[in-house]
Enzyme design. Structure first.
Site, PDB file in Angstrom:
ATOM      1  N   MET A  33     -36.097   5.002 -14.656  1.00  0.00           N
ATOM      2  CA  MET A  33     -35.641   5.132 -16.040  1.00  0.00           C
ATOM      3  C   MET A  33     -34.631   6.248 -16.151  1.00  0.00           C
ATOM      4  O   MET A  33     -34.937   7.389 -15.812  1.00  0.00           O
ATOM      5  CB  MET A  33     -36.816   5.509 -16.944  1.00  0.00           C
ATOM      6  CG  MET A  33     -37.795   4.421 -17.150  1.00  0.00           C
ATOM      7  SD  MET A  33     -39.259   5.062 -18.010  1.00  0.00           S
ATOM      8  CE  MET A  33     -40.473   4.937 -16.722  1.00  0.00           C
ATOM      9  N   CYS A 100     -43.246  10.972 -24.674  1.00  0.00           N
ATOM     10  CA  CYS A 100     -42.493  10.168 -23.728  1.00  0.00           C
ATOM     11  C   CYS A 100     -43.387   9.074 -23.146  1.00  0.00           C
ATOM     12  O   CYS A 100     -42.963   7.945 -22.964  1.00  0.00           O
ATOM     13  CB  CYS A 100     -41.955  11.066 -22.627  1.00  0.00           C
ATOM     14  SG  CYS A 100     -40.950  10.174 -21.461  1.00  0.00           S
ATOM     15  N   CYS A 200     -39.765  15.567 -19.807  1.00  0.00           N
ATOM     16  CA  CYS A 200     -40.047  14.337 -19.104  1.00  0.00           C
ATOM     17  C   CYS A 200     -38.744  13.608 -18.775  1.00  0.00           C
ATOM     18  O   CYS A 200     -38.002  13.215 -19.660  1.00  0.00           O
ATOM     19  CB  CYS A 200     -40.916  13.534 -20.055  1.00  0.00           C
ATOM     20  SG  CYS A 200     -40.925  11.818 -19.789  1.00  0.00           S
TER      21      CYS A 200
END
Length: 395
Positions: A33, A100, A200
């Site tokens: 990601m 997150c 994060c």
């Protein structure tokens, strides 16, 4: 064959998670990601996303699993970054890692994974998932990781039954040294990689600079409140109900500038958080100064000397109904009910005995012992044995 999509972050934990799933016979796909573009506020050598995505790719290659990158920076900005600015502006201190997990990894990311035909989504968290049957239905449990030193269940305290149903935590039964050991034996590039810190997936962010993009500096005063202040020694009134008593002890102390001495200046109350010691730049005190309260409306920071200053210590906190969350919906309390639990108000805190009380407008958590720096905006999580059953935002 069931398909699992692993969030490969470029760290050792998710690398080993992917390996274990493959060993267990799943079809494994690695997905990295990308959540952030703005390198101006990251401390660039500390773990820019580029290095991480390369490491994730090398791991996928080594394990012989397909790999791709997804760009979630737009959703990340909306759901995490904007939320953080908003909370700091209100004088609260958010926890981006918990968010997150709830908003990005187990929501946006999970939806992408399910669209790619995944049966499950897996991460490298140190926690475990249990399944029990209740009224002919599967109920999922969020359990602490076997490595008590690394248990990360707290970061997942906002997950729902729907999210847990599709989640796997392959390294939950292992300790960190065991995970590193596996990575070393496999000769994975991430084997000796330091654990990432900071926001994060963004890497290490300089928080004040990050906040300054949105929240403009404005000078205000730092006031020191003495330990002997009357507020701390006021006699508790007679309560006619438990709720009245809880409300009294959960209330934040109200200070005014005239009640203390001005000891310095700051560049914006919204950059500071309760319990903070660094960044005050006030010397010459017997004990170090800690932030005991911030007033963003008046732009004042109240401080006290030493970590046992009474302005830092309380037993009771409150969570509003809107910010109350049960991982185990079947255990949710009805108004007037209470439950003995163990709780924590921050990651890595040892679990402490507490009782939770459900009232009309929310839920009180009353700890047996005084807690330091109970901070609005942070998450409180409560457990039964090693199972995290609920959580909420401290208000």
């Amino acid at each position: 064959m069931q398909r699992v999509i692993v969030g490969l972050s470029g760290g050792v934990d998710s690398s080993v998670a992917a390996y274990l799933l493959k060993e267990q016979g799943y079809e494994v796909i690695g997905l990295f990601m990308k959540n952030w573009h703005d390198d101006s506020v990251t401390i660039s050598d500390e773990c820019p996303w580029l290095d991480d995505s390369n490491d994730a790719m090398l791991v996928a290659d080594k394990l012989g699993i397909p790999f791709q990158t997804v760009d979630l920076s737009e959703q990340y900005k909306e759901r995490i970054v904007d939320y953080m600015f908003d909370e700091y502006q209100k004088g609260r201190t958010p926890n981006p890692d918990v968010l997150c997990n709830r908003e990005i990894k187990f929501d946006v990311f999970m939806k992408i994974a399910l669209n790619l035909g995944a049966d499950y989504v897996a991460t490298g968290h140190y926690c475990r998932k249990g399944t029990i049957e209740k009224d002919d239905k599967d109920v999922y449990q969020l359990l602490a990781g076997a490595d008590t030193n690394k248990d990360q269940s707290y970061f997942l305290c906002q997950l729902s039954q729907t999210q847990l149903a599709k989640a796997l935590f392959p390294i939950g039964e292992l300790t960190k040294p065991e995970v590193r050991d596996i990575a070393t034996k496999l000769d994975l590039v991430t084997a000796d990689k330091k654990d990432s810190q900071g926001l994060c997936f963004i890497g290490k962010v300089r928080l004040p600079e990050f906040l300054q993009q949105k929240l403009k500096p404005k000078e205000g005063v730092i006031v020191e409140i003495p330990k002997e202040h009357d507020l701390y020694h006021a006699e508790a009134p007679k309560f006619n109900s438990k709720e009245g008593e809880l409300e009294f002890f959960a209330k934040r102390f109200e200070y005014s500038v005239t009640e203390g001495i001005e000891v310095g200046k700051h560049q914006g109350a919204h950059y500071f958080t309760k319990g903070q010691r660094k960044g005050l730049a006030v010397g010459g005190k017997v004990e170090p100064l800690f932030v005991i309260e911030t007033d963003v409306d008046q732009n004042v920071i109240y401080t006290g000397q030493g970590k046992s200053h009474p302005g830092l210590l309380k037993t009771t906190l409150f969570v509003t109904n809107e910010e109350l969350h049960w991982v185990r919906e079947d255990l949710a309390l009805a108004n007037g009910e209470s439950m003995t639990v163990k709780g924590r108000i921050r990651y890595r805190q040892i679990l402490e005995k507490a009782t939770i009380y459900k009232v009309n407008k929310g839920l009180f958590v009353e700890f047996e012992n005084l807690q330091s720096a109970i901070t609005e905006g942070q998450f409180v999580a409560w457990y039964l044995e090693d199972e995290l059953v609920g959580s909420g935002v401290i208000s």
